[in-house]
Design an enzyme around this catalytic site. Structure first.
Site, mmCIF file in Angstrom:
data_model
loop_
_atom_site.group_PDB
_atom_site.id
_atom_site.type_symbol
_atom_site.label_atom_id
_atom_site.label_comp_id
_atom_site.label_asym_id
_atom_site.label_seq_id
_atom_site.Cartn_x
_atom_site.Cartn_y
_atom_site.Cartn_z
ATOM 1 N N LYS A 13 0.629 -1.763 -0.498
ATOM 2 C CA LYS A 13 -0.313 -0.454 0.060
ATOM 3 C C LYS A 13 0.782 1.209 0.358
ATOM 4 C CE LYS A 13 -2.471 -0.710 3.634
ATOM 5 N NZ LYS A 13 -1.548 -1.688 4.249
ATOM 6 N N ARG A 88 -8.845 1.733 9.745
ATOM 7 C CA ARG A 88 -8.592 0.448 9.866
ATOM 8 C C ARG A 88 -9.771 -0.494 10.799
ATOM 9 N NH1 ARG A 88 -2.901 0.818 9.207
ATOM 10 N NH2 ARG A 88 -1.569 -0.728 9.707
ATOM 11 N N ARG A 127 11.310 -7.429 4.944
ATOM 12 C CA ARG A 127 11.260 -5.487 4.335
ATOM 13 C C ARG A 127 12.221 -5.009 5.640
ATOM 14 N NH1 ARG A 127 5.809 -2.837 4.641
ATOM 15 N NH2 ARG A 127 5.580 -3.315 6.701
ATOM 16 N N ARG A 153 11.817 -3.281 10.610
ATOM 17 C CA ARG A 153 10.297 -2.645 12.469
ATOM 18 C C ARG A 153 10.586 -3.793 13.249
ATOM 19 N NH1 ARG A 153 6.067 0.166 8.380
ATOM 20 N NH2 ARG A 153 4.942 -1.188 9.443
ATOM 21 N N ARG A 164 -0.624 -8.659 13.944
ATOM 22 C CA ARG A 164 -0.393 -8.158 12.428
ATOM 23 C C ARG A 164 -1.802 -8.744 11.621
ATOM 24 N NH1 ARG A 164 4.239 -5.658 10.446
ATOM 25 N NH2 ARG A 164 2.534 -3.258 9.286
HETATM 26 P P1 AMP Z 1 1.412 0.667 9.050
HETATM 27 O O1 AMP Z 1 2.684 1.151 8.466
HETATM 28 O O2 AMP Z 1 -0.442 1.170 7.942
HETATM 29 O O3 AMP Z 1 1.429 -1.079 8.925
HETATM 30 O O4 AMP Z 1 1.080 0.942 10.466
HETATM 31 C C1 AMP Z 1 1.973 0.392 11.158
HETATM 32 C C2 AMP Z 1 1.186 0.818 12.939
HETATM 33 O O5 AMP Z 1 0.490 1.874 13.261
HETATM 34 C C3 AMP Z 1 0.215 -0.120 12.570
HETATM 35 O O6 AMP Z 1 0.293 -1.756 13.635
HETATM 36 C C4 AMP Z 1 -0.621 0.026 14.077
HETATM 37 O O7 AMP Z 1 -0.317 -0.153 15.346
HETATM 38 C C5 AMP Z 1 -0.524 1.619 13.865
HETATM 39 N N1 AMP Z 1 -1.364 2.546 13.374
HETATM 40 C C6 AMP Z 1 -0.948 2.519 11.242
HETATM 41 N N2 AMP Z 1 -2.605 3.216 11.474
HETATM 42 C C7 AMP Z 1 -3.185 3.413 12.698
HETATM 43 C C8 AMP Z 1 -4.944 3.194 12.603
HETATM 44 N N3 AMP Z 1 -5.631 3.800 11.893
HETATM 45 N N4 AMP Z 1 -5.819 3.234 13.645
HETATM 46 C C9 AMP Z 1 -4.671 2.467 14.892
HETATM 47 N N5 AMP Z 1 -3.513 2.548 14.323
HETATM 48 C C10 AMP Z 1 -2.956 2.958 13.160
#
Ligand code: AMP
Length: 210
Positions: A13, A88, A127, A153, A164
Site C-alpha cells: 500500500k 483500520r 522487508r 521494523r 498483525r
Molecule cells: P502501517 O505502517 O500502516 O503498517 O502501521 C503501523 C502501525 O501503526 C499499525 O500496526 C498500528 O499499530 C499503527 N496504526 C497505523 N494506522 C492505524 C490506524 N488507522 N488505527 C490504529 N493504529 C494504526
C-alpha cells in the site's frame, strides 16, 4: 480525488500510495508514517502509540481519529488526499464518513489491494525500512532511495506479523464490506510487479472516480 487504500500489511500500500498520490497530485497521508515520525521525534503522540505498534495492535481510536481529523484540516487536502492505513476498523470508517460529510467532501473511491497470506508473510519478513526516509527495501545494506541505514521494523518480526494479520482479519477486513455497501469499493490484485499493479489501480480509478 479523495481516496482510501485498504489492504493487508505487506500488500504494498505504501509503495502504491506514493505513485498514486504523485499521479493524481494529492497528498499521501499514511497514519503509520505519522506515528513513526512522532516516535522518532519523541512526541507524546509517538510515546502513546509505541507500545501498540510494537505489538502489532491498533493504536486506540481516540488517539488515531483525532490525529486524522487534525491532518484533514491542513490546506494541502483542498484538492483531495490519499489515505493509507486509515481507516483500520469500522468505527474509524464511520468517523471518517462523518468528518467528510461535515465538510461536504465525500470519498470518491476505496481501493482494496488483495494478497494471499503466504505472500504477505514472505514480503514482510524480507522487508527492511530506511531509518532516514522510511522507504522500504529488500536485500540491501543501504537505502536505495537516500543511502540511509536500513533496519527491520519491530512489527515486521515473525511473531508480530502473525498478530498483525489477525488484527487485519478481525478488525480491518470488515471495512471492505462497509465500503462495498457504500458503492465505493474497487479491488485490485497486489500480486505481481509494482508497475503493473500501479497501472491496474490507475486504470480502475480512472473508470470509477471521475
Ligand atoms: P502501517 O505502517 O500502516 O503498517 O502501521 C503501523 C502501525 O501503526 C499499525 O500496526 C498500528 O499499530 C499503527 N496504526 C497505523 N494506522 C492505524 C490506524 N488507522 N488505527 C490504529 N493504529 C494504526
Amino acid at each position: 480525488m479523495r481516496l482510501v487504500l485498504v489492504g493487508p500489511p505487506g500488500a504494498g500500500k505504501g509503495t502504491q500510495a506514493q505513485f498514486l498520490a504523485a499521479h493524481f497530485s494529492i497528498p499521501h497521508i499514511s497514519t503509520g508514517d505519522i506515528f513513526r515520525a512522532n516516535l522518532k521525534a519523541g512526541t507524546d503522540l509517538g510515546n502513546q502509540a509505541k507500545s501498540y505498534m510494537d505489538r502489532g495492535e491498533l493504536v486506540p481510536d481516540s488517539v488515531t481519529n483525532e490525529m486524522v481529523r487534525d491532518r484533514l484540516t491542513h490546506d494541502d487536502v483542498a484538492n483531495g488526499f490519499l489515505l493509507d492505513g486509515f481507516p483500520r476498523n469500522v468505527a474509524q470508517a464511520e468517523v471518517l464518513r462523518a468528518i467528510l460529510a461535515d465538510k461536504k467532501t465525500p470519498l470518491h473511491a476505496v481501493l482494496e489491494f488483495s494478497l494471499a497470506n503466504e505472500e504477505i508473510i514472505a514480503r514482510l519478513s524480507a522487508r527492511r525500512t530506511c531509518r532516514d526516509c522510511g522507504a522500504p527495501s529488500v536485500g540491501v545494506d543501504k537505502c536505495p532511495t537516500c543511502g540511509g541505514e536500513v533496519y527491520q521494523r519491530e512489527d515486521d518480526k515473525a511473531e508480530v506479523i502473525a498478530r498483525r494479520l489477525e488484527v487485519y482479519a478481525e478488525q480491518t477486513a470488515p471495512i471492505i464490506s462497509f465500503y462495498r455497501n457504500e458503492g465505493l469499493l474497487i479491488s485490485v490484485s497486489a500480486a505481481g510487479n509494482v508497475e503493473d499493479i500501479t497501472a491496474s489501480a490507475i486504470s480502475a480509478l480512472s473508470r470509477v472516480a471521475q
